[in-house]
Design an enzyme around this catalytic site. Structure first.
Site, PDB file in Angstrom:
ATOM      1  N   HIS A  91       0.843  -1.185   0.000  1.00 26.54           N
ATOM      2  CA  HIS A  91       0.000   0.000   0.000  1.00 26.54           C
ATOM      3  C   HIS A  91       0.885   1.243   0.000  1.00 26.54           C
ATOM      4  O   HIS A  91       1.993   1.230   0.552  1.00 26.54           O
ATOM      5  CB  HIS A  91      -0.909   0.018   1.239  1.00 26.54           C
ATOM      6  CG  HIS A  91      -2.055  -0.953   1.153  1.00 26.54           C
ATOM      7  ND1 HIS A  91      -2.898  -0.999   0.068  1.00 26.54           N
ATOM      8  CD2 HIS A  91      -2.494  -1.916   2.013  1.00 26.54           C
ATOM      9  CE1 HIS A  91      -3.811  -1.945   0.266  1.00 26.54           C
ATOM     10  NE2 HIS A  91      -3.585  -2.529   1.434  1.00 26.54           N
ATOM     11  N   CYS A 140      -0.235   2.243  -4.946  1.00 23.21           N
ATOM     12  CA  CYS A 140      -1.177   3.289  -5.318  1.00 23.21           C
ATOM     13  C   CYS A 140      -0.532   4.658  -5.126  1.00 23.21           C
ATOM     14  O   CYS A 140       0.365   4.820  -4.313  1.00 23.21           O
ATOM     15  CB  CYS A 140      -2.429   3.207  -4.454  1.00 23.21           C
ATOM     16  SG  CYS A 140      -3.448   1.798  -4.862  1.00 23.21           S
TER      17      CYS A 140
END
Lengths: 396, 396
Positions: A91, A140
């Site tokens: 992440h 991301c």
């Protein structure tokens, strides 16, 4: 001011060393679990080793552990011209032009305080006078609305040797594919098709971008972004030049530490049984231990050597110890190492070796049965295998 | 999810049109004057025209004018697949990952409110469904400490067709060379050596970066930075495909407006003198007007046609009007257009045409002397040449 605009003959570019740090975060405590990093980190590590990179690959790190891993990586980059490559899968987010890697222990509403700032790592790499700094960020890049902190990263120097390969564009997400356990994420799927090419790293990443662009399912959602201020024609395939005396010894020593597996050994039990204890590495912080009965008196009919009393700070899932087949460990990487392990063993997968506070000691518990007897007999032997792999570096 | 990883045959890529906006800011009201933009914008414009780009080139714009110019540029980008290229040379800065172009009227302590945000322009370009968006930013990227405003630019889309060529790295400056008036800045010096090459734009910029890297005097201070998420092999040399009916007519009309020079004309004066009034363009907002006596009665010995009463909103330096030689206008671009102008003229350089509030009207004042007379006689004629060049677009 006068200057020459003729292009000089290209010098043969070489690295004094090539080192890579690969981090994959999957098993988040408070966030969606990811699937691909284990396969991505492994695939990339294998390719980089083919290119003579010294690879440290780590799975599932907490904040402090990530910081320590980066610090150790920076030590590897000490002195001279290097190719430093940092790959991160997990992440992440991007705020105000800075990229943040999210550790597995980040709270549900995390801010930059809970994360590692890529640009900060870059600054530290620059201070090490690295020859080529490559960041491959497989995460991301959406804005983190919880985080209003303006990062105060100091100004970067103009070293003209920084290359970023982002798995996706600013404000966008990076995707995994749901193709079963052994599938790479989108970025590495395409990256690994080009990584061994003898091309300037920017040209190589540009080709990956073009290749990725042919994928229909991610159109309009994910596209590789390349950022580079590299002024020389440096490639991952550049040779490592022979070290000047003493120059790389400290570096190699530091590096070697993180890759030492315990030696395979034979344990002799009082009952006459001999057990082989063997080791394999999945990552720098994940080790496979297998036990195999190699000799037993004739009157012992059934005999098993099980691992127990493993230090509690390690991530040892009971589901991943003393399995009769490698496949039962649930690791997608089993096919990679299982061929080189003997069969008829019990297999255990020990994760999070960076957490080891002292030498790794455990008990091998031999359970056996004499011919014609119903009850199992137990004999225990305490084993100390030192600090294996990354544990050697004391990332505490 | 299943996907194909075979690379399809490359389609022939074409643009529906190729348009470029070039802005150079030099004569700042409250900041250091710059030298190179006039030459850089001109050099780049000339090369882009060779590649069939429709070029709008503007020098010295205030905030509102820059905004209007960008808005008009965006109109050119309407509908279909385009190659939109924005080049900016002037003062600039970069805060929190956003780039800002500084207009010539920015106050001494300017913030983002006084400037144009590049990422905002990019978003608007994306909304136009452009096929290729290229930004060439020839400006400093240091942090502006006066400006603590966090830019609230909305998220970008993943169009995978954005390419940035920065003249310098984040946190760094872009340099001019002091080699006399006709020298380009560092970036364009190298850019123009490669711009006509038939290469994917990313590959081309990467070559410029490598070339620029050979320059000793800027080592450690300026290096080209490339950012790209371009997934297709698009090049500046891509052909323009024939327009479908009506498709490009509005675009061409809009474009054509900004490039119409007044027609050369002959003015007949009562005294029998005929004066030719001619025009040349340096930029879309800078026009040269020349007057030439083409016929005079034999008894008129000395005769000159001078421009006067030029609208006050235009930047007309008295030092740049009615000069006997083009060189006296003080423009570094004189060699570019003077060859195509007749000699024995008076030359005037009219800047800031975007400020024109109505049609351009001025007086041609004929001063002549009859043979054997001491006194000059004056005869005036009012001329209206409409809205020349960029003035047509009403950038008010």
């Amino acid at each position: 001011v006068s200057y020459s605009v003729t292009t000089p003959a290209s010098p043969v570019l070489a690295a004094t060393d090539k080192v890579a740090l690969l981090i994959g975060n999957m098993h988040y405590l408070h966030h969606k679990q990811l699937q691909a990093p284990v396969v991505d980190v492994h695939a990339l590590g294998a390719l980089l080793r083919q290119l003579d990179f010294k690879v440290v690959s780590l799975l599932d790190l907490r904040k402090a552990e990530m910081q320590m891993a980066v610090d150790e990586f920076l030590l590897l980059l000490d002195k001279g011209v290097y190719a430093g490559l940092l790959y991160y899968a997990g992440h992440g987010y991007e705020n105000f032009g800075n990229s943040f890697m999210v550790p597995i222990d980040a709270p549900s509403a995390y801010t930059s305080e809970h994360c590692l700032c890529v640009q900060r790592v870059l600054r530290e790499m620059q201070q090490r006078r690295t020859g080529l700094n490559i960041f491959l960020l497989d995460m991301c890049r959406k804005r983190n609305l919880n985080d209003d902190i303006i990062p105060q990263v100091g100004a970067l120097e103009v070293t003209a040797n920084i290359v970023f390969g982002y798995a996706t564009c600013a404000d966008a997400e990076a995707y995994e594919l749901s193709q079963g356990e052994l599938s790479n994420g989108i970025f590495v799927t395409f990256l690994k098709r080009w990584l061994l090419e003898d091309e300037k790293i920017t040209v190589l990443l540009d080709k990956v971008a073009e290749d990725m662009g042919t994928l229909e399912i991610t159109r309009g959602r994910q596209a590789l972004e390349l950022r580079s201020n590299l002024s020389e024609r440096r490639a991952l395939t550049d040779p490592i030049r022979p070290p000047r005396q003493d120059e790389s010894s400290a570096r190699n020593l530091q590096w070697a530490k993180a890759h030492v597996l315990p030696e395979s050994r034979h344990l002799c039990f009082d009952c006459g049984v001999t057990v082989q204890l063997g080791f394999a590495a999945e990552f720098s912080n994940i080790m496979i231990i297998y036990t195999r009965v190699v000799a037993a008196p004739k009157d012992i009919t059934k005999c098993e050597a099980r691992l127990t009393d493993i230090p509690e700070e390690l991530d040892v899932d009971i589901k991943c110890t003393n399995k009769e087949s490698p496949e039962d460990l649930g690791s997608p990487l089993v096919p990679v190492w299982s061929l080189s392990c003997p069969s008829c063993c019990l297999y255990s997968r020990i994760c999070g070796l960076q957490k080891l506070r002292q030498e790794l000691a455990f008990t091998v518990c031999l359970q056996y049965r004499y011919q014609g007897m119903d009850d199992f007999v137990e004999e225990r032997q305490r084993v100390n295998v030192g600090r294996p792999l990354i544990a050697k570096l004391n990332l505490q």
